[in-house]
Motif scaffolding. Structure first.
Motif, PDB file in Angstrom:
ATOM      1  N   TYR A   1      24.890   4.571 -99.003  1.00 20.47           N
ATOM      2  CA  TYR A   1      25.842   5.627 -99.250  1.00 20.47           C
ATOM      3  C   TYR A   1      26.707   5.996 -98.345  1.00 20.47           C
ATOM      4  O   TYR A   1      27.848   6.088 -98.413  1.00 20.47           O
ATOM      5  N   PHE A   2      26.157   6.271 -97.164  1.00 24.79           N
ATOM      6  CA  PHE A   2      26.999   6.979 -95.833  1.00 24.79           C
ATOM      7  C   PHE A   2      27.741   5.758 -95.402  1.00 24.79           C
ATOM      8  O   PHE A   2      28.752   5.925 -94.873  1.00 24.79           O
ATOM      9  N   ILE A   3      27.097   4.572 -95.230  1.00 30.84           N
ATOM     10  CA  ILE A   3      27.757   3.483 -94.647  1.00 30.84           C
ATOM     11  C   ILE A   3      29.332   3.165 -95.302  1.00 30.84           C
ATOM     12  O   ILE A   3      30.432   2.911 -94.903  1.00 30.84           O
ATOM     13  N   LEU A   4      28.892   2.981 -96.966  1.00 30.31           N
ATOM     14  CA  LEU A   4      30.034   2.735 -97.401  1.00 30.31           C
ATOM     15  C   LEU A   4      30.904   4.062 -98.206  1.00 30.31           C
ATOM     16  O   LEU A   4      31.937   3.825 -98.797  1.00 30.31           O
ATOM     17  N   ARG A   5      30.398   5.172 -97.639  1.00 30.75           N
ATOM     18  CA  ARG A   5      31.346   6.327 -97.977  1.00 30.75           C
ATOM     19  C   ARG A   5      31.507   6.459 -99.652  1.00 30.75           C
ATOM     20  O   ARG A   5      32.509   7.057-100.012  1.00 30.75           O
ATOM     21  N   GLY A   6      30.298   6.219-100.105  1.00 33.68           N
ATOM     22  CA  GLY A   6      30.120   6.525-101.507  1.00 33.68           C
ATOM     23  C   GLY A   6      31.012   5.561-102.404  1.00 33.68           C
ATOM     24  O   GLY A   6      31.373   6.099-103.428  1.00 33.68           O
ATOM     25  N   ARG A   7      31.410   4.528-101.770  1.00 40.03           N
ATOM     26  CA  ARG A   7      32.598   3.668-102.779  1.00 40.03           C
ATOM     27  C   ARG A   7      31.966   2.175-102.687  1.00 40.03           C
ATOM     28  O   ARG A   7      31.371   1.577-101.699  1.00 40.03           O
ATOM     29  N   CYS A   8      32.561   1.467-103.742  1.00 44.96           N
ATOM     30  CA  CYS A   8      32.114   0.117-103.716  1.00 44.96           C
ATOM     31  C   CYS A   8      33.033  -0.695-102.708  1.00 44.96           C
ATOM     32  O   CYS A   8      34.195  -0.389-102.690  1.00 44.96           O
ATOM     33  N   ARG A   9      32.317  -1.697-102.161  1.00 42.85           N
ATOM     34  CA  ARG A   9      32.904  -2.561-100.974  1.00 42.85           C
ATOM     35  C   ARG A   9      33.982  -3.330-101.583  1.00 42.85           C
ATOM     36  O   ARG A   9      35.134  -3.772-100.969  1.00 42.85           O
TER      37      ARG A   9
END
Length: 287
Positions: free
Chosen positions: A65-73
C-alpha cells in the motif's frame, strides 16, 4: 533457551504477526467478494477498476500500500486504505492470539497449543471479515456464519478451551435469544430491530466460547454500541438537518450494524473472559 523463551521470542512474535498479515490479504478478498456472490478463489487478486491482475510483488501485505501509494500500478485507481487496515488488524490479532494461547502456555502439549492458536485466529479472522461486511452492507452472510458454527464447534474438541456441552448450548442459545428478541420487537413495533444475522453471529460465538460468554458479549456489545453509535448518529443527524432541514428521519429509526460491536465484544471475551468472570465472582462474593 527453553520452550517458553522460544515461543515468546521476538522472532516468534514477528512470525505470528506476518502470518496474520498474509491472511489479512485474503480477508480483504472475502470482504470485497462474498457480498457480491463472487468466488474468493478465482480469479486472483485484481483491480476492480481496470481488471488487471495484481502482481505478486505488488501484493505484499501492508507494505505494498505504501510502495504503490495506495494506487493501482496499471491504471492509477485509488485503493481504499481499508485494505491496509484489515491487514494490520489481522497481524495484531494473530500476534495477540499467539501470545495468549501459545507463548503464555508453554506447559501445554504442542498439539493443544497449535489447536488453540488455529481456533483463536480463525475465530478472530471470521469476526473481522463479518464486521467489515456488516459495515458495508448491513448484512452478515449465511455463507460465512453457518459453516463457522460447525467448524468452530468441532475445532473446540482439539483446542479444549470450553467443554463441548457448553459450546452446544451456546450455539443454540445464541441464535434463539436474538430470534426471540427480534421477533418480539417486530410484533410490537412493526419494524425490524436486531437482524437474524446477528443471531447467527452470536451462535458462532456460543459455539466457540460457550454459553457463559453470551451474556457478557451481548452486554459488552450494547455498551460499545451506545458509546460509539449514539454520538455518531447524533452528529450525522445534526449534519443532515443542516443540509436538508426538518425532513430527517428520527435517530431511533436509523439502522446501525450491530455485528461489529458483537465481534469486538467477543474478541475481548476471548482474551480476558476468565478475568471478567473472576472479577464478577469477587464483586458478588462468590469467591
Amino acid at each position: 533457551m527453553d520452550a517458553a523463551d522460544v515461543l515468546s521470542s521476538p522472532v516468534a512474535l514477528a512470525g505470528a504477526a506476518a502470518f496474520g498479515a498474509i491472511w489479512g490479504s485474503f480477508f480483504n478478498v472475502a470482504i470485497a467478494r462474498v457480498p457480491r456472490g463472487l468466488s474468493v478463489v478465482s480469479p486472483g487478486s485484481h483491480c476492480f477498476s481496470c481488471g488487471k491482475p495484481v502482481r505478486a510483488f505488488d501484493n505484499i501485505p501492508v507494505l505494498s500500500y505504501f510502495i504503490l501509494r495506495g494506487r493501482c500500478r496499471s491504471c492509477g485507481a485509488r485503493f481504499s486504505p481499508r485494505y491496509m487496515l484489515v491487514e494490520l488488524l489481522a497481524a495484531a490479532l494473530s500476534l495477540l492470539v499467539w501470545w495468549q494461547f501459545v507463548a503464555r502456555a508453554p506447559d501445554l502439549a504442542p498439539g493443544i497449543r497449535s489447536a488453540r492458536y488455529a481456533l483463536g485466529f480463525g475465530f478472530a479472522g471470521v469476526l473481522l471479515v463479518l464486521s467489515f461486511i456488516d459495515l458495508d452492507t448491513k448484512r452478515l452472510p449465511d455463507s460465512i456464519t453457518l459453516p463457522s458454527i460447525a467448524v468452530f464447534f468441532l475445532a473446540g474438541f482439539g483446542a479444549q478451551l470450553v467443554p463441548w456441552h457448553e459450546r452446544a448450548i451456546g450455539a443454540a442459545a445464541g441464535y434463539l435469544a436474538v430470534r426471540i428478541i427480534a421477533d418480539g420487537y417486530y410484533y410490537l413495533t412493526g419494524r425490524e430491530g436486531l437482524g437474524l444475522g446477528d443471531g447467527k453471529l452470536l451462535a458462532v460465538v456460543g459455539a466457540t466460547l460457550g454459553w457463559r460468554s453470551l451474556p457478557v458479549v451481548v452486554f459488552g456489545a450494547s455498551l460499545l454500541g451506545i458509546a460509539v453509535a449514539v454520538p455518531a448518529l447524533l452528529l450525522a443527524r445534526r449534519q443532515a438537518s443542516a443540509a436538508a432541514g426538518p425532513d430527517v428521519p428520527p435517530v431511533r429509526r436509523t439502522e446501525v450494524p450491530f455485528g461489529p460491536f458483537l465481534s469486538l465484544s467477543a474478541l475481548i471475551y476471548l482474551f480476558v473472559g476468565d478475568v471478567i468472570w473472576r472479577a464478577v465472582a469477587v464483586l458478588t462474593g462468590a469467591e
